[in-house]
Design a protein around this motif. Structure first.
Motif, PDB file in Angstrom:
ATOM      1  N   VAL A   1      11.579  69.064  45.722  1.00 39.08           N
ATOM      2  CA  VAL A   1      12.983  69.293  45.378  1.00 39.08           C
ATOM      3  C   VAL A   1      13.191  68.824  43.941  1.00 39.08           C
ATOM      4  O   VAL A   1      12.685  67.771  43.540  1.00 39.08           O
TER       5      VAL A   1
ATOM      6  N   THR B   1      19.606  70.275  40.048  1.00 37.15           N
ATOM      7  CA  THR B   1      20.362  71.522  40.163  1.00 37.15           C
ATOM      8  C   THR B   1      20.109  72.414  38.955  1.00 37.15           C
ATOM      9  O   THR B   1      19.500  71.996  37.968  1.00 37.15           O
ATOM     10  N   ASN B   2      20.609  73.630  39.032  1.00 38.91           N
ATOM     11  CA  ASN B   2      20.490  74.547  37.900  1.00 38.91           C
ATOM     12  C   ASN B   2      21.283  74.037  36.694  1.00 38.91           C
ATOM     13  O   ASN B   2      20.901  74.263  35.541  1.00 38.91           O
TER      14      ASN B   2
ATOM     15  N   HIS C   1      20.692  71.747  45.312  1.00 39.02           N
ATOM     16  CA  HIS C   1      21.825  72.303  46.063  1.00 39.02           C
ATOM     17  C   HIS C   1      21.386  73.443  46.988  1.00 39.02           C
ATOM     18  O   HIS C   1      22.234  74.176  47.498  1.00 39.02           O
ATOM     19  N   ALA C   2      20.084  73.603  47.207  1.00 38.07           N
ATOM     20  CA  ALA C   2      19.553  74.765  47.934  1.00 38.07           C
ATOM     21  C   ALA C   2      20.065  74.840  49.374  1.00 38.07           C
ATOM     22  O   ALA C   2      20.446  73.837  49.987  1.00 38.07           O
ATOM     23  N   HIS C   3      20.038  76.055  49.912  1.00 44.08           N
ATOM     24  CA  HIS C   3      20.400  76.315  51.304  1.00 44.08           C
ATOM     25  C   HIS C   3      19.477  75.499  52.224  1.00 44.08           C
ATOM     26  O   HIS C   3      18.272  75.394  51.960  1.00 44.08           O
TER      27      HIS C   3
ATOM     28  N   ALA D   1      12.573  73.610  45.710  1.00 41.64           N
ATOM     29  CA  ALA D   1      13.979  73.925  45.982  1.00 41.64           C
ATOM     30  C   ALA D   1      14.882  73.179  45.013  1.00 41.64           C
ATOM     31  O   ALA D   1      14.612  72.036  44.650  1.00 41.64           O
ATOM     32  N   MET D   2      15.953  73.840  44.617  1.00 45.02           N
ATOM     33  CA  MET D   2      16.957  73.169  43.801  1.00 45.02           C
ATOM     34  C   MET D   2      17.715  72.163  44.671  1.00 45.02           C
ATOM     35  O   MET D   2      17.776  72.316  45.894  1.00 45.02           O
TER      36      MET D   2
ATOM     37  N   GLY E   1      21.573  80.599  40.429  1.00 44.00           N
ATOM     38  CA  GLY E   1      21.565  79.312  41.107  1.00 44.00           C
ATOM     39  C   GLY E   1      20.295  78.518  40.894  1.00 44.00           C
ATOM     40  O   GLY E   1      20.142  77.419  41.425  1.00 44.00           O
ATOM     41  N   THR E   2      19.364  79.065  40.113  1.00 41.45           N
ATOM     42  CA  THR E   2      18.067  78.401  39.901  1.00 41.45           C
ATOM     43  C   THR E   2      17.767  78.295  38.408  1.00 41.45           C
ATOM     44  O   THR E   2      17.915  77.231  37.807  1.00 41.45           O
TER      45      THR E   2
ATOM     46  N   ASP F   1      16.691  78.806  45.513  1.00 43.09           N
ATOM     47  CA  ASP F   1      17.826  78.082  46.101  1.00 43.09           C
ATOM     48  C   ASP F   1      18.428  78.750  47.334  1.00 43.09           C
ATOM     49  O   ASP F   1      19.287  78.166  47.983  1.00 43.09           O
TER      50      ASP F   1
END
Length: 267
Positions: free
Chosen positions: A251, A254-255, A239-241, A236-237, A15-16, A216
């Motif tokens: 930020v 995305t990946n 789409h991160a939590h 943080a990506m 995810g990263t 992420d």
């Protein structure tokens, strides 16, 4: 911080750094290669166990990887385990017994070395038929130290289950989550991606103020807090939590959009 440059780059994988098809883009490989050629170590910090690092090794086969959320340090060049900080059997026995009592439909698995053991009813999502994967009873799994204990519930919502596991375990171990499933990842007390990265950085003579870390999921929170408190960059990506977003300094994309490479190129 416009002229800030990292002396160490740390990145989560899933995810990263990795796209959703489990590959790393040529753009990202080239960008990391440029920094490495300039003397900046690149460290992978992942929840993945060593046995899942073979494919990334073909792309980024250098340096040290922090695996199992900080419990294992792996030399990617030699594929040797440099250090393992395990959960000990007495903790395994007490934690699993209490979780099973509180939620009888909790199923367990363990990671250690290059091995993965799971209860027959536990449903692995990946590498089901891979070498080193085998079924075992809970009694068999808790007799030796392990790098990571996995607790899964097939029906409870993720956040509710992870919160229950945290309540049951208290300070006896470290609990985190890096999946959309109700899957809690349990490491020895004090063991996080931050503790693993701190060890690797110290070996290079580098402090957290000179580290950039990308992630992420909630299992990246400790690493984010470690660098943020010292003045490093916690990225943080897109789409991160939400819990990770709350402790990020920056930020990026995305990946799928090569967010890691784009942020590094901008520096």
């Amino acid at each position: 911080m416009s002229d800030w440059r990292p002396r160490l780059i740390a990145s989560d994988m899933d995810g990263t750094l990795l796209r959703w098809d489990d590959t790393v883009s040529e753009t990202t490989v080239a960008e990391l290669g440029r920094w490495r050629a300039d003397g900046v170590p690149v460290v992978l910090a992942t929840g993945r166990p060593p046995r899942w690092m073979h494919r990334i090794r073909e792309v980024l086969g250098y340096g040290t990887a922090v695996c199992c959320n900080g419990a294992v340090l792996l030399d990617l060049e030699t594929f040797e385990i440099l250090r393992e900080e395990p959960v000990h059997p007495d903790v395994l026995r007490s934690v699993t017994a209490e979780l099973r009592r509180r939620q009888p439909d909790t199923w367990f698995a363990v990671e250690y070395g290059l091995e993965f053991r799971h209860e027959p009813i536990y449903k692995p999502r990946w590498d089901v038929d891979a070498p080193g994967v085998a079924e075992a009873t809970l009694e068999e799994m808790v007799v030796q130290p392990v790098a990571k204990l996995l607790a899964r519930h097939e029906h409870l919502p993720r956040d509710e289950f992870v919160a229950l596991v945290e309540e049951v375990i208290g300070g006896r171990a470290t609990v985190t989550n890096s999946s959309t499933d109700a899957l809690a990842e349990i490491s020895a007390a004090g063991v996080t991606k931050a503790s693993g990265l701190a060890t690797v950085a110290a070996r290079h003579g580098i402090g957290p103020e000179d580290v950039v870390v990308f992630g992420d999921m909630p299992n990246d929170i400790a690493a984010f807090e470690w660098v943020r408190a010292a003045g490093g960059r916690a990225v943080a990506m897109a789409h991160a939590h939400p819990d990770l977003m709350a402790v990020a300094t920056d930020v990026t994309g995305t990946n799928e959009d090569d967010g890691v490479a784009a942020f590094l190129a901008a520096l």
